[in-house]
Design a protein around this motif. Structure first.
Motif, PDB file in Angstrom:
ATOM      1  N   TYR A  79      -2.066 -14.365 -31.366  1.00  0.00           N
ATOM      2  CA  TYR A  79      -2.017 -14.247 -29.914  1.00  0.00           C
ATOM      3  C   TYR A  79      -2.966 -15.240 -29.244  1.00  0.00           C
ATOM      4  O   TYR A  79      -3.978 -15.643 -29.813  1.00  0.00           O
ATOM      5  N   SER A 100      -4.816 -19.486 -23.545  1.00  0.00           N
ATOM      6  CA  SER A 100      -3.685 -19.350 -22.623  1.00  0.00           C
ATOM      7  C   SER A 100      -4.154 -19.650 -21.209  1.00  0.00           C
ATOM      8  O   SER A 100      -5.326 -19.439 -20.870  1.00  0.00           O
ATOM      9  N   SER A 144       7.381 -18.828 -28.815  1.00  0.00           N
ATOM     10  CA  SER A 144       6.476 -17.789 -28.338  1.00  0.00           C
ATOM     11  C   SER A 144       6.901 -16.461 -28.943  1.00  0.00           C
ATOM     12  O   SER A 144       8.091 -16.123 -28.966  1.00  0.00           O
ATOM     13  N   GLY A 145       5.939 -15.708 -29.426  1.00  0.00           N
ATOM     14  CA  GLY A 145       6.227 -14.413 -30.024  1.00  0.00           C
ATOM     15  C   GLY A 145       5.848 -13.243 -29.156  1.00  0.00           C
ATOM     16  O   GLY A 145       5.832 -12.104 -29.621  1.00  0.00           O
ATOM     17  N   ASN A 146       5.562 -13.489 -27.854  1.00  0.00           N
ATOM     18  CA  ASN A 146       5.138 -12.408 -26.973  1.00  0.00           C
ATOM     19  C   ASN A 146       5.750 -12.647 -25.598  1.00  0.00           C
ATOM     20  O   ASN A 146       5.619 -13.735 -25.024  1.00  0.00           O
ATOM     21  N   TYR A 147       6.427 -11.638 -25.078  1.00  0.00           N
ATOM     22  CA  TYR A 147       7.089 -11.802 -23.778  1.00  0.00           C
ATOM     23  C   TYR A 147       6.070 -12.147 -22.693  1.00  0.00           C
ATOM     24  O   TYR A 147       5.048 -11.484 -22.551  1.00  0.00           O
ATOM     25  N   SER A 148       6.383 -13.194 -21.921  1.00  0.00           N
ATOM     26  CA  SER A 148       5.424 -13.688 -20.935  1.00  0.00           C
ATOM     27  C   SER A 148       6.059 -14.009 -19.593  1.00  0.00           C
ATOM     28  O   SER A 148       5.468 -14.718 -18.792  1.00  0.00           O
ATOM     29  N   PHE A 196      10.412 -16.975 -20.841  1.00  0.00           N
ATOM     30  CA  PHE A 196      10.019 -16.715 -22.227  1.00  0.00           C
ATOM     31  C   PHE A 196      11.078 -17.169 -23.224  1.00  0.00           C
ATOM     32  O   PHE A 196      10.760 -17.729 -24.279  1.00  0.00           O
ATOM     33  N   MET A 243      -1.140 -13.296 -21.581  1.00  0.00           N
ATOM     34  CA  MET A 243      -1.213 -13.229 -23.036  1.00  0.00           C
ATOM     35  C   MET A 243       0.080 -13.756 -23.652  1.00  0.00           C
ATOM     36  O   MET A 243       1.178 -13.471 -23.174  1.00  0.00           O
ATOM     37  N   ASN A 244      -0.057 -14.550 -24.717  1.00  0.00           N
ATOM     38  CA  ASN A 244       1.097 -15.128 -25.379  1.00  0.00           C
ATOM     39  C   ASN A 244       0.861 -15.107 -26.883  1.00  0.00           C
ATOM     40  O   ASN A 244      -0.139 -14.550 -27.351  1.00  0.00           O
ATOM     41  N   ALA A 245       1.742 -15.741 -27.662  1.00  0.00           N
ATOM     42  CA  ALA A 245       1.582 -15.768 -29.112  1.00  0.00           C
ATOM     43  C   ALA A 245       2.266 -17.005 -29.668  1.00  0.00           C
ATOM     44  O   ALA A 245       3.440 -17.258 -29.373  1.00  0.00           O
ATOM     45  N   TRP A 249       3.889 -19.012 -32.724  1.00  0.00           N
ATOM     46  CA  TRP A 249       4.555 -18.618 -33.969  1.00  0.00           C
ATOM     47  C   TRP A 249       5.406 -19.753 -34.490  1.00  0.00           C
ATOM     48  O   TRP A 249       6.382 -20.155 -33.850  1.00  0.00           O
TER      49      TRP A 249
END
Length: 386
Positions: free
Chosen positions: A204, A187, A227-231, A235, A191-193, A195
């Motif tokens: 992640y 990244s 993306s599976g993680n709020y950024s 997002f 932090m991100n993910a 998917w």
């Protein structure tokens, strides 16, 4: 004096409570639920198929306890109701060996089964583990190399680098069908993910670190990735399309991207890394081979020391002299030199909003308008061959 008759109450049901309205509301709810896409349970790749099977078996095993317990609650409430005089009444009853065995053995067996299933599935589907098969009964041949894709999570878009092909794309992923894919991810800021539900699990991405994910797609098509993680603020629009195409179509797509005149070097990456939203797919015909390593080492900005050179000047045994082009590592310094090197990751200046509350706090990455300062680039349309 004559008494006035009391007004009669209307026997008409209240608005919204007629059987027709209730039935229409229930039908509308079912129609709305019919629009839901259970994408996790409709996989297109072998890894996703195994993960969905793991979910199904776990739920079934848990239902073996939940369903009988719920049924027994209703049965006991009905059988031992106050009006049932035929039910036996034993206020001094306190123990049953057979009942105790059932109560404790059934959940214990379910826990053992769930534990074994989870342990085997966790090791089999380890994202760092290279794929042993592309489908049931189709092992990966010894001479088949996975497609290498380097992934960088940017604000708020995805950068995909194909080191073997020497091209890169933004917000578009194209892979050959039935070929293993190895994602090496990092990244740029938070932090991100990554998917792709129909392909594999969610892994992640973190600044200064590499994570790995292996996957495969077993049928051609167009599949959503996100993306599976709020950024931050963008997002919701951090999505992309994954195209699974035939090997011949993949080669054509690579050739089409190579015809672009745009190149992804360090200067272009710094423009690309600026926060931007709703970025359309972009293709780069050439890529700096060392760019991904610099992104991981957090040294894409000029004058920034790379992270892999910050710990020590060489191997742990320190059996070689320090090179002239690398900084002196912390493990080789004198204690009196502590605090002399700049803190590359320390916040610079005052925090946004510290003097003017509400200013600059739309997101965690300080949205920099106009954001992406790269003209629209020509790209190969992989969806036509999907």
């Amino acid at each position: 004096m004559t008494r006035r008759p009391a007004p009669r109450r209307s026997t008409r049901p209240a608005p919204g409570r007629t059987p027709l309205v209730r039935h229409l509301a229930a039908a509308a709810a079912l129609v709305a639920l019919g629009g839901c896409n259970t994408v996790v349970m409709r996989p297109a790749g072998d890894v996703a198929v195994q993960e969905s099977s793991l979910i199904v078996w776990s739920v079934v095993l848990m239902l073996l306890i939940i369903v009988p317990v719920m049924a027994l609650v209703v049965l006991f409430a009905w059988r031992y109701r106050e009006s049932n005089t035929e039910a036996s009444y034993e206020p001094d009853w306190d123990h049953s060996t057979g009942l105790e065995l059932v109560i404790w053995s059934a959940p214990l067996l379910i826990i053992i089964a769930l534990g074994a299933l989870t342990w085997v599935g966790t090791h089999t589907l380890d994202p760092y583990r290279p794929l042993a098969r592309t489908a049931p009964g189709k092992p990966v041949a010894a001479n088949v190399r996975p497609l290498e894709v380097q992934v960088v999570a940017l604000d708020w878009k995805w950068l995909f680098i194909y080191p073997e092909q020497g091209v890169a794309t933004v917000n578009e992923l194209v892979v050959p069908v039935d070929r293993p894919v190895k994602f090496t991810m990092t990244s740029s800021s938070v932090m991100n993910a990554l998917w792709v539900p129909t392909m594999a699990g969610m892994i992640y991405t973190m600044p200064g670190m590499e994570t790995v994910l292996h996957g495969v797609l077993n049928r051609t098509g167009k599949f959503e990735g996100r993306s599976g993680n709020y950024s931050g603020a963008g997002f919701s629009h951090m999505t992309f399309w994954t195209h699974s195409v035939t090997p011949a179509r993949f080669d054509q797509w690579v050739a089409g991207v190579k015809r672009n005149r745009w190149q992804l070097d360090n200067a272009t990456y710094l423009k690309l890394a600026k926060p931007s939203e709703k970025v359309r797919p972009i293709g780069f015909s050439t890529v700096d081979p060392a760019l991904f390593k610099r992104v991981v080492a957090m040294c894409t900005k000029p004058g920034t020391s790379c992270m892999q050179n910050m710990s020590h000047a060489g191997p742990a045994v320190n059996d070689r002299p320090q090179r002239t082009d690398e900084p002196e590592g912390a493990l080789t310094r004198d204690p009196s030199q502590k605090g002399e090197s700049p803190h590359s990751t320390a916040p610079q200046g005052s925090a946004p909003g510290s003097n003017d509350p509400g200013a600059g706090n739309r997101d965690m990455t300080m949205l920099d308008k106009p954001g992406l300062d790269i003209p629209a680039l020509r790209r190969a349309n992989a969806s036509k061959g999907a």
